[in-house]
Design an enzyme around this catalytic site. Structure first.
Site, short mmCIF file in Angstrom:
data_model
loop_
_atom_site.label_atom_id
_atom_site.label_comp_id
_atom_site.label_asym_id
_atom_site.label_seq_id
_atom_site.Cartn_x
_atom_site.Cartn_y
_atom_site.Cartn_z
N LYS A 177 0.95 -1.13 0.15
CA LYS A 177 0.04 0.05 -0.05
C LYS A 177 0.72 1.35 -0.06
CE LYS A 177 -3.28 2.80 2.50
NZ LYS A 177 -2.22 4.12 2.31
N GLY A 228 7.89 5.32 8.12
CA GLY A 228 6.84 6.33 8.15
C GLY A 228 7.13 6.90 9.69
N SER A 229 6.10 7.65 10.07
CA SER A 229 6.42 8.52 11.33
C SER A 229 6.21 7.42 12.65
CB SER A 229 5.34 9.34 11.71
OG SER A 229 4.23 8.71 11.86
N THR A 230 6.92 7.89 13.71
CA THR A 230 6.99 7.06 14.85
C THR A 230 5.66 6.77 15.44
OG1 THR A 230 9.42 7.84 15.36
CG2 THR A 230 8.01 6.89 17.22
N ALA A 231 4.81 7.73 15.44
CA ALA A 231 3.52 7.72 16.06
C ALA A 231 2.62 6.72 15.15
CB ALA A 231 2.57 9.26 15.89
N THR A 232 2.81 6.53 14.01
CA THR A 232 2.06 5.82 13.20
C THR A 232 2.94 4.13 13.23
OG1 THR A 232 1.30 7.14 11.37
CG2 THR A 232 1.23 5.02 10.74
N GLY A 233 4.04 4.15 13.21
CA GLY A 233 4.72 2.95 13.64
C GLY A 233 4.21 2.27 14.92
N GLU A 250 11.01 1.45 10.14
CA GLU A 250 11.74 2.35 9.81
C GLU A 250 11.21 3.70 9.95
OE1 GLU A 250 13.87 5.35 8.88
OE2 GLU A 250 13.51 4.68 6.66
N CYS A 284 14.38 11.12 6.59
CA CYS A 284 14.49 10.75 7.76
C CYS A 284 15.87 10.86 8.45
CB CYS A 284 14.09 9.34 8.25
SG CYS A 284 14.58 7.96 6.97
N GLU A 382 11.49 16.86 14.85
CA GLU A 382 11.84 16.56 13.45
C GLU A 382 10.97 17.40 12.46
OE1 GLU A 382 12.58 12.70 10.78
OE2 GLU A 382 10.71 12.64 11.93
#
Length: 478
Positions: A177, A228-233, A250, A284, A382
């Site tokens: 996706k 992607g972002s840490t929040a989404t991770g 990552e 990143c 960031e």
């Protein structure tokens, strides 16, 4: 096997089970340099995503039983087909992502195709770890099953193929996706793969965030590879717990660079500039915090500003452009908010700092913030854009502490003539990758991953290949 060219002017379709599939609805994809609608992308449904997972699951037994050499052959032919379309992919990448076509876009496409070819040559051989008169103990790397790949909008071609190649060569199948901001090149991957890869081995489904949430929780997905972002991770890891999915994450970074007082800083300025501002800061591993010893700080900032002032921000299709636009309006608005905070706090801004919103497109000027406080947002967050704080320091122990005082730990760099001293400092920085007197060097056989909240697991290298497999131990009595 067909490797004929495709029509890049044709409409976009999903790739499911070896077929190009229409979607009942679509969504707009914008050119970030103009703000105009570039194309309509298919909005896949949850039912179509389920069909793609089922197709990948059905393809897995046959694909996984192929030899490594047979799978290499398929991937090499896929790379050949990508190469035949590389010019079209490069143009499309610039139009949907914004990066300059003649430099970063061209380099991304070329590197990605090279990655597919080279990863296809790698192997995880069986190993005999014990052999006695009684028995033999052997370890094997066996594929996991169906892998879900979710890719970001900053490097959609490179990071997409970074996932496809190791996943497929190790015997897994995939449902990918792409980001809804940059789905077009990835959808073309699916079209290019038609007639080359067996049906169901690689499936591409574009759509909104709800598809990502469904995919990461799907019971037939064995692993999620997410960038992607840490929040989404964190949400990916949480939803994957439903069936103990393997995950590779990552995530974000707030990468420090430390310039030591003995550095030949004038020669370093171009390297440091591009390490911070390449892709308009939308990566990143960009330098996000540049620490410069106070003995050379003032002169360094002056020289850095002089170099930065001559870089042109513009449409990536213009061959004179050095830096393109911010890819999407969401990120553009985040940068506007950050710039407002910089202005409200009265930080010194020797270059940039003001966004011209009358200009079409998501353009943000190269911005340098001189010596803001350590606890300021521009240092602690960031930015993911073309803005860089250059911070003075006096004491080496203090700057190491400051560099490490972050929840992130993706990458870092140290610069100085005393290589032993630079290496000693590098060994104390809490990051997955630390460069000494160089930066942004990657390789097929070099593992890449983050520490702390910058990620989990690694990509590339033997370790990265292994992340797409289970370790199986076979013990045989003599």
């Amino acid at each position: 096997m067909a490797t004929a060219g495709i029509d890049f002017a044709s409409s976009y379709r999903l790739s499911i089970g070896g077929e190009l599939v229409e979607a009942a609805e679509s969504f707009d994809v914008y050119n970030p340099a103009t703000g105009a609608v570039l194309a309509k992308a298919p909005a896949g449904t949850v039912d179509q995503l389920d069909t793609a997972v089922a197709a990948a699951k059905a393809a897995f037994p046959g694909w996984s039983r192929l030899s490594w050499d047979e799978r290499e052959g398929y991937l090499t032919r896929f790379a050949d087909a990508l190469q035949a379309q590389s010019e079209e992919l490069t143009t499309l990448l610039t139009l949907e992502q914004g990066k300059p076509r003649h430099s970063m876009a061209k380099g991304e496409v070329e590197a990605a195709i090279y990655w597919v070819r080279e990863v296809a040559k790698r192997r995880l051989p069986r190993e005999i770890i014990e052999e006695t008169e009684q028995h033999v103990v052997e370890t094997r790397s066996t594929p996991l099953g169906v892998v879900a790949a979710i890719t970001p909008w900053n490097f959609p071609v490179l990071l997409g193929l970074w996932k496809i190649a190791p996943c497929l060569i190790t015997g897994n199948t995939m449902v990918m996706k792409p980001s809804p901001y940059t789905p077009l090149c990835t959808l073309r991957f699916g079209e290019i793969a038609q007639g080359i890869l067996p049906k169901g081995v690689l499936n591409i489904v574009s759509g909104g965030n709800e598809l990502g949430q469904h995919l990461t929780a799907h019971p037939d997905i064995a692993k999620v590879s997410f960038t992607g972002s840490t929040a989404t991770g964190k949400r990916v890891m949480e939803s994957g717990a439903v069936n103990l999915k393997r995950v590779t994450l990552e995530l974000g970074g707030n990468d420090p660079a430390i310039v030591l007082p003995d550095a030949d800083y004038k020669d370093l300025i171009p390297k440091l500039f591009w390490a911070a501002f390449g892709n308009s800061g939308q990566w990143c591993i960009a330098i996000k915090r540049l620490y410069v010893h106070s003995d050379i700080h003032a002169a360094f900032v002056k020289e850095f500003v002089a170099y930065a002032r001559d870089r042109k921000v513009g449409d990536g299709m213009d061959p004179d452009t050095d830096l393109g636009p911010i890819q999407n309006r969401m990120q553009f608005d985040k940068l506007k908010n950050l710039f407002a905070d910089i202005a409200a706090n009265g930080y010194a801004v020797p270059l940039g700092g003001t966004i011209d919103e009358s200009r079409a497109g998501n353009f943000v000027p190269v911005t340098i913030v001189d010596n803001p406080p350590e606890q300021s947002r521009i240092v602690q967050e960031e930015p993911f854009g073309p803005v860089l704080p250059i911070i003075a320091y006096d004491d080496i122990e203090d700057v190491i502490t400051r560099a490490n005082q972050t929840p992130f730990g993706l990458a870092a760099s140290v610069w100085g003539r005393d290589k032993a001293k630079a290496y000693e400092i590098a060994s104390r920085l809490e990051a997955g990758t630390v460069w000494v007197n160089e930066i942004h060097i990657h390789g097929i056989d070099i593992p890449f991953g983050g520490h702390k909240q910058s990620g989990l697991g690694v990509e590339n290298g033997r370790e990265g290949l292994s992340e797409y497999t289970n370790t199986k131990v076979v013990m045989t009595a003599r």
